[in-house]
Design a protein around this motif. Sequence first.
Motif, short mmCIF file in Angstrom:
data_model
loop_
_atom_site.label_atom_id
_atom_site.label_comp_id
_atom_site.label_asym_id
_atom_site.label_seq_id
_atom_site.Cartn_x
_atom_site.Cartn_y
_atom_site.Cartn_z
N LEU A 76 -1.59 -5.77 -7.49
CA LEU A 76 -2.70 -5.57 -7.42
C LEU A 76 -3.91 -6.54 -7.32
O LEU A 76 -4.88 -6.52 -6.62
CB LEU A 76 -3.38 -4.43 -8.42
CG LEU A 76 -2.70 -3.26 -8.23
CD1 LEU A 76 -3.07 -2.16 -9.49
CD2 LEU A 76 -2.71 -2.23 -7.01
N TRP A 77 -3.63 -7.90 -8.31
CA TRP A 77 -4.66 -8.69 -8.29
C TRP A 77 -3.79 -9.99 -8.05
O TRP A 77 -4.76 -11.12 -8.57
CB TRP A 77 -5.12 -8.78 -9.69
CG TRP A 77 -6.03 -7.56 -9.89
CD1 TRP A 77 -7.36 -7.21 -9.27
CD2 TRP A 77 -5.72 -6.30 -10.93
NE1 TRP A 77 -7.71 -5.97 -9.78
CE2 TRP A 77 -6.56 -5.44 -10.39
CE3 TRP A 77 -4.67 -5.83 -11.55
CZ2 TRP A 77 -6.73 -4.27 -11.33
CZ3 TRP A 77 -4.81 -4.73 -12.15
CH2 TRP A 77 -5.71 -3.89 -11.99
N GLU A 80 -2.18 -13.56 -2.24
CA GLU A 80 -2.23 -12.49 -1.06
C GLU A 80 -1.27 -12.04 -0.61
O GLU A 80 -0.82 -10.77 -0.34
CB GLU A 80 -3.01 -13.51 0.13
CG GLU A 80 -2.82 -12.74 1.30
CD GLU A 80 -3.35 -13.51 2.53
OE1 GLU A 80 -3.35 -13.36 3.80
OE2 GLU A 80 -3.45 -14.73 2.38
N ARG A 83 0.38 -9.02 -2.99
CA ARG A 83 -0.40 -7.98 -2.78
C ARG A 83 0.31 -6.84 -2.30
O ARG A 83 0.96 -7.23 -1.13
CB ARG A 83 -1.88 -7.88 -2.68
CG ARG A 83 -2.44 -8.83 -3.65
CD ARG A 83 -3.91 -8.90 -3.53
NE ARG A 83 -4.77 -9.75 -4.08
CZ ARG A 83 -6.10 -10.20 -3.91
NH1 ARG A 83 -6.56 -9.57 -2.98
NH2 ARG A 83 -6.41 -11.08 -4.94
#
Length: 111
Positions: A76-77, A80, A83
């Motif tokens: 989620l965090w 790139e 994710r």
Amino acid sequence: MKDSSIEETGDTRPGAETLQTVQIWDPLLRLFKWSLTISVAAAWGLGMFGPDIMTLHFWFGYAVLGLLAFRLVWGLWGPEHARFKSFAYGPVAILKYVFGMFRRKPSYWPG
């Protein structure tokens, strides 16, 4: 893991694209995958063939749960390419990719 993708060079001649090396896997994601593999294999092995005392089996199970929690947060965090949205594609993109596999051209699909 490194992958190649097309980068425009500004040259308008046919075939003027150049390949760019892109790093897809970050070190923490590599560590996660190997740790998960080892933890699952160890928990399974200890559960099947280990001693009657299941303490180590439980600890490896807790490690798996902790690693999955880390992956959820990282998905989620994280960066790139780590994710979930970077590898969750819709049905149209998946169908284009599947039918494009039969063409004799490189796809430059990262991953």
